[in-house]
Write an enzyme that holds these catalytic residues in place. Sequence first.
Site, mmCIF file in Angstrom:
data_model
loop_
_atom_site.group_PDB
_atom_site.id
_atom_site.type_symbol
_atom_site.label_atom_id
_atom_site.label_comp_id
_atom_site.label_asym_id
_atom_site.label_seq_id
_atom_site.Cartn_x
_atom_site.Cartn_y
_atom_site.Cartn_z
ATOM 1 N N ASP A 47 1.811 -41.345 -40.211
ATOM 2 C CA ASP A 47 2.521 -40.200 -39.748
ATOM 3 C C ASP A 47 1.895 -38.849 -40.066
ATOM 4 O O ASP A 47 2.343 -37.684 -39.733
ATOM 5 C CB ASP A 47 3.866 -40.248 -40.522
ATOM 6 C CG ASP A 47 4.857 -41.253 -39.748
ATOM 7 O OD1 ASP A 47 4.839 -41.369 -38.693
ATOM 8 O OD2 ASP A 47 5.826 -41.476 -40.256
ATOM 9 N N ASP B 232 9.173 -49.930 -35.032
ATOM 10 C CA ASP B 232 8.989 -49.639 -36.098
ATOM 11 C C ASP B 232 9.807 -50.328 -37.297
ATOM 12 O O ASP B 232 10.356 -51.444 -36.923
ATOM 13 C CB ASP B 232 9.600 -47.897 -36.075
ATOM 14 C CG ASP B 232 9.142 -47.111 -37.109
ATOM 15 O OD1 ASP B 232 8.187 -47.451 -38.166
ATOM 16 O OD2 ASP B 232 9.279 -45.841 -36.678
HETATM 17 C C1 GLA Z 1 8.794 -43.652 -38.683
HETATM 18 C C2 GLA Z 1 7.461 -43.438 -37.640
HETATM 19 C C3 GLA Z 1 7.660 -42.144 -36.931
HETATM 20 C C4 GLA Z 1 8.884 -42.031 -36.037
HETATM 21 C C5 GLA Z 1 10.015 -41.799 -37.224
HETATM 22 C C6 GLA Z 1 11.240 -42.379 -36.574
HETATM 23 O O1 GLA Z 1 8.681 -42.611 -39.509
HETATM 24 O O2 GLA Z 1 6.299 -43.658 -38.414
HETATM 25 O O3 GLA Z 1 6.482 -41.983 -36.023
HETATM 26 O O4 GLA Z 1 9.055 -42.976 -35.253
HETATM 27 O O5 GLA Z 1 9.896 -43.444 -37.943
HETATM 28 O O6 GLA Z 1 12.383 -42.236 -37.377
#
Ligand code: GLA
Length: 722
Positions: free
Chosen positions: A547, A477
């Site tokens: 997301d 990430d």
């Molecule tokens: C990002 C990702 C999510 C999750 C969060 C965790 O926003 O897109 O899928 O992994 O971080 O903090």
Amino acid sequence: MITFNEEKKLFKLDTPASSYIMGVYEADLLLCLYYGKRLPDDNVWALARRNISASFSPVVPEIRDHWYSTDAAPMEYPVNGRGDFRLSALSVKNKDGNTVTDLRYVSYEITPGKPDMSPLPHLYCENDADCDTLAITMRDAYTGVEAVLYYTVFNTCDVIAKHVVIKNGGADAVILDRALSAGVDLPAMDYDLITLWGRHVKERQFERRPLAHGIQGVHSKRGVSSHAQNPFAALISTGGGEDVGDAYGFNLVYSGNFEIAAEVDHNASTRVVMGIDPTDFEWNLAPGESFTTPEAVIVYSDEGLGKMSRTFHKAYSEYLIRGKYKKAKRPLLINSWEAAYFDFDTDKLISFAQRAKETGIEMLVMDDGWFGKRNDDTTSLGDWYINTDKLDMARLVDTVHAMGLKFGIWYEPEMISPVSDLYRAHPDWAVHVPGRENSPGRQQYVLDVSREDVRDNIFGQMCSVLKNYKIDYLKWDFNRNVSEAGSALLPPERAHEFFHRFILGTYDLMDRFTKEFPDILFENCSGGGGRFDPGMLYFSPQIWTSDNTDPIERLMIQFGTSLCYPASTMGAHVSACGRTGYRTKGDVALWGTYGYELDPNKLSAEEKQIVKEQVAEYHKYYRLIREGELYRLIAPWDNAFRCAWSFVSQDKSEALVTVVTMRQTQEELFRLKLKGLDPGKYYRNEADGEVYSGALLMYAGLELTDLCGDDGTSFKVYLKEV
Ligand code: GLA
């Protein structure tokens, strides 16, 4: 295939359906003479625009007799300061402090295959028969700077990959202040520009606008390719669309600051340039040193955007994505994020795995919150050790594996929390500049991975987890953009090298991990799809698309993403949120790399049954979706009520059509004309046993009025050759 006509001084680059022709003109200028549908011949010198003079523009001193100005000429790799006032690809600051740059043709070389561009990500070619590479050397006589222009031409799809290596062959140091990857000059402006804008939870939204005089385009100076604009652009002829028109696609294999710009000039010609965003970019080149630009991927389609997309999909599936999971079946996963956020422990995760297994799910992914003292987003990035207050990692991993499931884990390697052991020990390891307080984003700073010592530390910490436990999957990430861009190790004269060095650091880390752990499936992520670019796809075959898991919102995101990126790259999960029922959620997610993002303990008996059926469908259609070709039948940017897409197998023996009703329209016939089938084959509709010719399905269409339901419903039609 690449040929050089010695007599006419013409380079002809042929893919199966396109030709790209360059010529060496008087005074050794390199011109871009034609790019479009494949030509059998190369009698193109009349296209050199000899007679158009550009008022007030200077002419080339050596060819003064017929007043030739580079300002009106189709320049192949335009430079700054010698009378071409349009966007330049190269601008070199010399020992005198000016940026006047000149490049003239010197020589060429044609070789089979494709050169390795490591450490930069790039298309690769394992079979030399699939592509050939042309390297054209250009030189600036005053500074001694050379630019070697590389063109790899694919014999299997209509793709040309371009990059440039700039060498300081002179006696004095120079500074590159623009060093773009490619330019294309087209002799008209009757095109629309298509780009993919977005933001967090709304990535890659399709936007189309007619070209206008002046400069238009997309860029990022956020340190990442970004949610805001994808490093992709297309030109489509005015009036063209999904199936008709000349379409040119441009995509940069790079994950940092980029620019793709189109400039329409006073002669109604269009110049497209692309590469590293020149804002905040400089690169020092001592004598003998060289700089390699990222790779630009350029596609031409004579059948509109649909064929352009399918060409990108094929190129990326075959020549970009690497490793075990290029071909191996990806495990169907359940991710803990939307199910629990930071609130989990060993038993809760084991219960997710147990319930998930009952439905046929194949892997549990433990998302953010397992390390350091992380119970919310205020701490611990950089402290990559297990939070033993929360987790018995050995019991968790062993139990999940004993159930026959795989196990995945989340990391955010290029970040550091101000509240962390790592920051307390090494505050100068955060990206920062002297004299200014760092601006936090999501309560975190960016880690300075341009530094080798920082990368070694992160690599070591992560390895101790990855080697101690059997980890099958890693979600990588990156949850903020880069500000106060500087490194404690860079002297002031190199401050503007930071952004590119940062990305090279990221690529080095990813390279180390993918080499050390070839069996781990990597999924890239950046607050959803904030780094959805081919640079990342070189290291991770799939990327978390967004997301936003609402299926209706996802349609726009997935359709937009599909302009350039294949289905196998798009992480798509069914979650508990979203405004439709589970069937539509599943039908939309089936497009990408399928999974779930919910607490399976909370599924009702009926929902659980639906999930079981979806898992069976996932397996049934896996090969067709993974290896088939995508046809956008009705795009959500063209129709506010319904959208539809299909996957057709390469041999055209089967097709899966999905239709989603976004808003129901009363009393309207819905007859859907399919695409990509073989008109001479006959297909059986699995649902009712009816047999139709491919011709009928494409020219008359499938009558589907009765299948269309309420807002937010969907259905699929599976057709198999009889
Ligand atoms: C990002 C990702 C999510 C999750 C969060 C965790 O926003 O897109 O899928 O992994 O971080 O903090």
